[in-house]
Write a protein that holds these residues in place. Structure first.
Motif, PDB file in Angstrom:
ATOM      1  N   ALA A 322       0.878  -1.241   0.097  1.00  0.00           N
ATOM      2  CA  ALA A 322      -0.044   0.100  -0.056  1.00  0.00           C
ATOM      3  C   ALA A 322       0.706   1.401  -0.100  1.00  0.00           C
ATOM      4  CB  ALA A 322      -1.047  -0.085   1.172  1.00  0.00           C
ATOM      5  N   VAL A 323       0.560   2.086  -1.051  1.00  0.00           N
ATOM      6  CA  VAL A 323       1.209   3.560  -1.024  1.00  0.00           C
ATOM      7  C   VAL A 323       0.527   4.449  -0.712  1.00  0.00           C
ATOM      8  CG1 VAL A 323       2.480   4.929  -2.502  1.00  0.00           C
ATOM      9  CG2 VAL A 323       2.795   2.202  -2.738  1.00  0.00           C
ATOM     10  N   PRO A 324       0.723   5.892   0.123  1.00  0.00           N
ATOM     11  CA  PRO A 324      -0.150   6.678   0.325  1.00  0.00           C
ATOM     12  C   PRO A 324      -0.527   7.582  -1.069  1.00  0.00           C
ATOM     13  CG  PRO A 324       1.722   6.646   1.892  1.00  0.00           C
ATOM     14  CD  PRO A 324       1.819   5.665   0.959  1.00  0.00           C
ATOM     15  N   GLY A 325      -1.655   7.765  -1.123  1.00  0.00           N
ATOM     16  CA  GLY A 325      -2.324   8.289  -2.428  1.00  0.00           C
ATOM     17  C   GLY A 325      -2.512   7.585  -3.563  1.00  0.00           C
ATOM     18  N   GLN A 326      -2.323   6.322  -3.377  1.00  0.00           N
ATOM     19  CA  GLN A 326      -2.595   5.390  -4.534  1.00  0.00           C
ATOM     20  C   GLN A 326      -3.883   4.382  -4.102  1.00  0.00           C
ATOM     21  OE1 GLN A 326       0.728   3.444  -5.904  1.00  0.00           O
ATOM     22  NE2 GLN A 326       1.875   5.154  -6.299  1.00  0.00           N
ATOM     23  N   ALA A 327      -4.937   4.332  -4.936  1.00  0.00           N
ATOM     24  CA  ALA A 327      -5.857   3.315  -4.551  1.00  0.00           C
ATOM     25  C   ALA A 327      -5.224   1.911  -4.362  1.00  0.00           C
ATOM     26  CB  ALA A 327      -6.792   3.333  -5.831  1.00  0.00           C
ATOM     27  N   LEU A 328      -5.970   1.267  -3.299  1.00  0.00           N
ATOM     28  CA  LEU A 328      -5.670   0.105  -2.872  1.00  0.00           C
ATOM     29  C   LEU A 328      -6.770  -0.879  -3.622  1.00  0.00           C
ATOM     30  CD1 LEU A 328      -3.966  -2.007  -1.335  1.00  0.00           C
ATOM     31  CD2 LEU A 328      -5.588  -1.591   0.362  1.00  0.00           C
ATOM     32  N   LEU A 329      -6.122  -2.021  -4.323  1.00  0.00           N
ATOM     33  CA  LEU A 329      -7.376  -3.013  -5.033  1.00  0.00           C
ATOM     34  C   LEU A 329      -6.761  -4.489  -4.592  1.00  0.00           C
ATOM     35  CD1 LEU A 329      -9.760  -3.354  -6.945  1.00  0.00           C
ATOM     36  CD2 LEU A 329      -7.947  -3.449  -8.831  1.00  0.00           C
ATOM     37  N   ARG A 330      -7.714  -5.016  -3.873  1.00  0.00           N
ATOM     38  CA  ARG A 330      -7.315  -6.386  -3.465  1.00  0.00           C
ATOM     39  C   ARG A 330      -8.388  -7.144  -3.490  1.00  0.00           C
ATOM     40  NH1 ARG A 330      -2.638  -6.843  -0.192  1.00  0.00           N
ATOM     41  NH2 ARG A 330      -3.298  -8.950   0.261  1.00  0.00           N
ATOM     42  N   GLY A 331      -8.034  -8.652  -3.560  1.00  0.00           N
ATOM     43  CA  GLY A 331      -9.306  -9.650  -3.388  1.00  0.00           C
ATOM     44  C   GLY A 331      -9.270 -10.210  -1.968  1.00  0.00           C
ATOM     45  N   LEU A 332     -10.579 -10.411  -1.508  1.00  0.00           N
ATOM     46  CA  LEU A 332     -10.891 -10.897  -0.058  1.00  0.00           C
ATOM     47  C   LEU A 332     -11.884 -12.200  -0.163  1.00  0.00           C
ATOM     48  CD1 LEU A 332     -11.838  -7.899   2.021  1.00  0.00           C
ATOM     49  CD2 LEU A 332      -9.547  -9.110   2.188  1.00  0.00           C
ATOM     50  N   ASP A 433       0.810  10.664   6.088  1.00  0.00           N
ATOM     51  CA  ASP A 433       0.730  11.609   6.769  1.00  0.00           C
ATOM     52  C   ASP A 433       0.292  13.152   6.111  1.00  0.00           C
ATOM     53  OD1 ASP A 433       2.916  12.297   6.255  1.00  0.00           O
ATOM     54  OD2 ASP A 433       4.023  12.084   8.137  1.00  0.00           O
ATOM     55  N   GLU A 434       0.000  13.105   5.049  1.00  0.00           N
ATOM     56  CA  GLU A 434      -0.374  14.203   4.182  1.00  0.00           C
ATOM     57  C   GLU A 434      -1.786  14.250   3.707  1.00  0.00           C
ATOM     58  OE1 GLU A 434       2.197  14.882   0.931  1.00  0.00           O
ATOM     59  OE2 GLU A 434       4.176  14.748   1.969  1.00  0.00           O
ATOM     60  N   ARG A 435      -2.522  15.275   4.358  1.00  0.00           N
ATOM     61  CA  ARG A 435      -3.974  15.228   4.100  1.00  0.00           C
ATOM     62  C   ARG A 435      -4.065  16.043   2.589  1.00  0.00           C
ATOM     63  NH1 ARG A 435      -7.405  14.227   8.262  1.00  0.00           N
ATOM     64  NH2 ARG A 435      -6.456  13.507  10.112  1.00  0.00           N
ATOM     65  N   THR A 436      -3.773  15.377   1.585  1.00  0.00           N
ATOM     66  CA  THR A 436      -3.960  16.090   0.413  1.00  0.00           C
ATOM     67  C   THR A 436      -4.778  15.152  -0.441  1.00  0.00           C
ATOM     68  OG1 THR A 436      -1.877  14.716  -0.246  1.00  0.00           O
ATOM     69  CG2 THR A 436      -1.596  16.988   0.413  1.00  0.00           C
ATOM     70  N   ALA A 437      -5.983  14.786  -0.101  1.00  0.00           N
ATOM     71  CA  ALA A 437      -6.598  13.996  -1.003  1.00  0.00           C
ATOM     72  C   ALA A 437      -7.348  14.896  -1.941  1.00  0.00           C
ATOM     73  CB  ALA A 437      -7.936  13.433  -0.299  1.00  0.00           C
ATOM     74  N   PRO A 463      -1.631   4.103  -9.979  1.00  0.00           N
ATOM     75  CA  PRO A 463      -2.915   4.005  -9.228  1.00  0.00           C
ATOM     76  C   PRO A 463      -3.385   5.230  -8.425  1.00  0.00           C
ATOM     77  CG  PRO A 463      -1.205   2.866  -8.314  1.00  0.00           C
ATOM     78  CD  PRO A 463      -0.650   3.133  -9.607  1.00  0.00           C
ATOM     79  N   THR A 464      -2.339   6.244  -8.491  1.00  0.00           N
ATOM     80  CA  THR A 464      -2.383   7.394  -7.856  1.00  0.00           C
ATOM     81  C   THR A 464      -3.919   8.318  -8.063  1.00  0.00           C
ATOM     82  OG1 THR A 464      -0.103   7.645  -7.826  1.00  0.00           O
ATOM     83  CG2 THR A 464      -1.513   9.711  -7.418  1.00  0.00           C
ATOM     84  N   VAL A 465      -4.557   8.379  -7.024  1.00  0.00           N
ATOM     85  CA  VAL A 465      -5.880   9.223  -7.130  1.00  0.00           C
ATOM     86  C   VAL A 465      -5.698  10.704  -7.405  1.00  0.00           C
ATOM     87  CG1 VAL A 465      -8.037   9.763  -5.826  1.00  0.00           C
ATOM     88  CG2 VAL A 465      -6.937   7.506  -5.446  1.00  0.00           C
TER      89      VAL A 465
END
Length: 680
Positions: A322-332, A433-437, A463-465
């Motif tokens: 997982a990388v800050p600012g990048q969408a996470l896509l996983r199977g469960l 820790d950056e609130r830059t959404a 995958p960066t948003v």
């Protein structure tokens, strides 16, 4: 590389149709398809499905047997340089391994339905030659076909592009693993008399071997394999501790690392036992027994290590870290079937979490997709997501499939937990820790924003948003909307009602439509009259709500008989499910090849996600594809016949389509996109 790439004729390969990156125990997986190399897009990793995580079981087993046996055959031939003649037990092992390899090759060719190729014949020839030469008076000649077998092993075992770091690491591991297997098989086949002063003697008529040199070879090969396996894990993952025991790839990677290390430890231990054995016959017999057990365990570990390595290229790789600012896509998998989890924008604060099933149904209610085993009018019952001490249930969002949760993820959070009330799974996250959404990424237009990111991910992009589609009006959409207004003016519609929202895109679109309507002399209103046309310019959520309310109102009184027109970005199943029929100006045909390629890729990479115009454009931009067609009107309406041929269940819509259970067809020629005439 698929094992069948070598066994089948040139140009054909058996590839798994994959899906998401696994995180959890077993679930259902995708099917296997035969395709041509030239026309095959890289298959995505598959959803977790048993020990092989959704990889085709037949191909995976054949690959395991074939390549493991090839490694043993190659090793027993290569080790002749140091070990001298082979004993009877070693010849038998080489013969059995060759028989297993040939049987797996024949089974692969037979099962695939392809004819025997020169590759297959060559593989069989060099494989059989190794044990055959071990029975001759010059067994050292077995080194020559053993080298050829090693080359074939490297070609099949290594993953990635030739010359890439993963490929080189796999190639090195294949060579080290083959040497390690050959060395420990020789040591295991070497017996000791157990009497005072007795030396290691080969069990065969050819006399004394050289186990000391072979022991050194085993140590060097074992250390090399351990180092290469550790480097492979560092480069290719698993990147999260939960994926090490929780995925087939992680378990196989762990075995490739631990098995050669265990061989080194066992060989060192048996060497120390031999040196510390006392002069008495009893002590030497006891030391010989310990040495035999140690060598047997070392042989098993060596074969297990190379066997696990053969699986790495066949199993779906674990999710990237997982990388800050990048969408996470996983199977469960929570025990009831495979689920798809997406999280964005992966920043401290509000994060939008989507949970969908592989076989979603677009239904009524709020327009969300039904999870497996749940009614379409209810959110996924019992599904919750937890971040820290906060637990948020998944609910529906109008216009978007699946269950949604808006979760406040504090900075420093290492994981979130998804649960169905009985089973829980931990998913690693990193919000930084950056609130830059970006604006809109977690609001009403968040699902469309996430869909655009999934489009880039599907094409292998970043995958960066970034900027969400609702923040700007695409020039192609503005052109299509202006052309639609001119078409309405020419058709004699008395007026147009606009349904917009507060997003920057909707405001800009409303301004363009008002200017065009004024120039064309069309009356504008906020509510559609009986003969007016309704033009919906809001986002997915507002669009679905408007269509639902308009459909209900039309039952009581005539409403928007001039037609309901949607902005192009509202072409998605969650919105279209709320109307008996609408029109959209599009610059592409949803059933054309390029949009269908996107739909197929999306269904592989993110099962359960609905295609969208935002996702298509992001996918096309990443893939280098352009749309040059002028906009035309397309009609979208539900139908009662299946939309795909060959569907076994004619009562279930194609959930990966643009309009599940419906049709989107062109109803006229290109719209007039010329600049409007000046207003008198």
């Amino acid at each position: 590389m698929s094992v069948f790439a070598t066994l089948l004729p040139h140009g054909a390969a058996l590839v798994p149709a994959g899906g998401l990156l696994p995180a959890g125990p077993a679930g259902a997986g995708p099917a296997t398809v035969i395709t041509t190399v030239a026309g095959a897009a890289p298959a995505g990793p598959a959803l977790a499905a048993g020990i092989v995580d959704g990889a085709p079981p037949t191909e995976t087993v054949l690959r395991l047997v074939l390549l493991t046996a090839l490694a043993v055959v190659a090793g027993t031939g290569l080790v002749r340089v140091l070990s001298g003649p082979a004993g009877r037990a070693e010849r038998v092992v080489a013969g059995v391994a060759a028989l297993a390899a040939v049987s797996a090759a024949v089974a692969a060719v037979t099962w695939s339905g392809a004819g025997t190729s020169s590759w297959t014949l060559g593989l069989v020839a060099v494989t059989v030659a190794v044990p055959a030469l071990l029975w001759t008076s010059r067994p050292v000649l077995a080194v020559v076909p053993a080298v050829a077998v090693t080359v074939l092993l490297v070609m099949q075992l290594a993953a990635g592009s030739p010359g890439s770091v993963p490929y080189l690491l796999d190639a090195g591991y294949a060579v080290a693993g083959a040497l390690l297997a050959g060395a420990v098989v020789h040591l295991f086949a070497t017996r000791t008399a157990g009497a005072p002063g007795a030396a290691d003697v080969v069990d065969g008529e050819h006399g004394t071997g050289r186990p000391g040199r072979v022991r050194v070879l085993a140590l060097v090969a074992g250390v090399a394999a351990t180092v290469l396996a550790a480097a492979r894990v560092a480069v290719s993952g698993p990147f999260a501790l939960v994926d090490l025991p929780g995925t087939g790839y992680g378990r196989a990677a762990a075995v490739t690392l631990l098995a050669p290390a265990a061989v080194v430890a066992l060989v060192v231990a048996e060497t120390l036992v031999s040196r510390r054995a006392g002069p008495s016959a009893r002590e030497r017999v006891r030391a010989a027994a310990v040495r035999e057990r140690g060598r047997g365990l070392a042989a098993v570990a060596a074969v297990a290590g190379i066997g696990a390595a053969t699986l790495l290229a066949a199993l779906p790789a674990p999710a990237p870290a997982a990388v800050p600012g990048q969408a996470l896509l996983r199977g469960l998998d929570l025990g009831s079937g495979p689920l798809t989890l997406a999280v964005a924008p992966m920043r401290p604060g509000p994060n939008l979490v989507q949970l969908t099933g592989e076989d979603v149904e677009i239904t009524g209610g709020e327009g969300a997709a039904a999870m497996p085993g749940h009614d379409g009018d209810a959110a996924p019952a019992g599904y919750v997501v937890r971040a820290g001490d906060r637990e948020v249930p998944f609910v529906q969002r109008a216009g978007a499939p699946g269950g949604w949760a808006l979760v406040d993820v504090p900075a420093g959070t290492g994981s979130i937990t998804v649960s169905d009330g009985a089973v829980s799974r931990s998913v690693p996250v990193d919000v930084g820790d950056e609130r830059t959404a970006p604006e809109g990424s977690a609001g009403a237009d968040g699902p469309e924003c996430l869909s655009a990111v999934l489009g880039r991910i599907t094409a292998g992009g970043d995958p960066t948003v970034g900027t969400c589609p609702s923040e700007t009006l695409d020039p192609a959409d503005e052109q299509a909307l202006r052309a639609t207004v001119r078409s309405l003016a020419g058709s004699g519609v008395p007026g147009v009602a606009l349904a917009a929202d507060a997003s920057p895109r909707s405001r800009a679109a409303a301004g363009a439509v008002r200017a065009e309507a004024t120039a064309a002399g069309l009356r504008l209103s906020e509510r559609a009259g009986a003969d007016d046309a309704l033009l919906v310019l809001s986002g997915w959520q507002g669009g679905a709500t408007t269509l639902r309310d308009t459909t209900v109102a039309a039952v009581e009184r005539p409403t928007a008989l001039g037609g309901i027109y949607l902005a192009p970005w509202l072409l998605t199943g969650g919105v279209l499910a709320h109307t008996p029929g609408v029109l959209l100006p599009l610059d592409f045909g949803p059933q054309e090849e390029i949009p269908q390629r996107y739909v197929r890729s999306l269904s592989v990479v993110a099962p359960g996600s609905s295609p969208s115009v935002a996702g298509l454009r992001a996918w096309a931009a990443e893939s280098g594809v352009r749309f040059d067609e002028p906009p035309a009107l397309y009609g979208a309406a539900p139908v009662s016949v299946p939309m795909t041929s060959g569907d076994d269940d004619h009562h279930q819509p194609n959930t990966a389509a643009w309009f599940p259970g419906g049709a989107v067809v062109r109803i006229g020629g290109p719209l007039d996109t010329a600049p409007p005439a000046p207003t008198p």
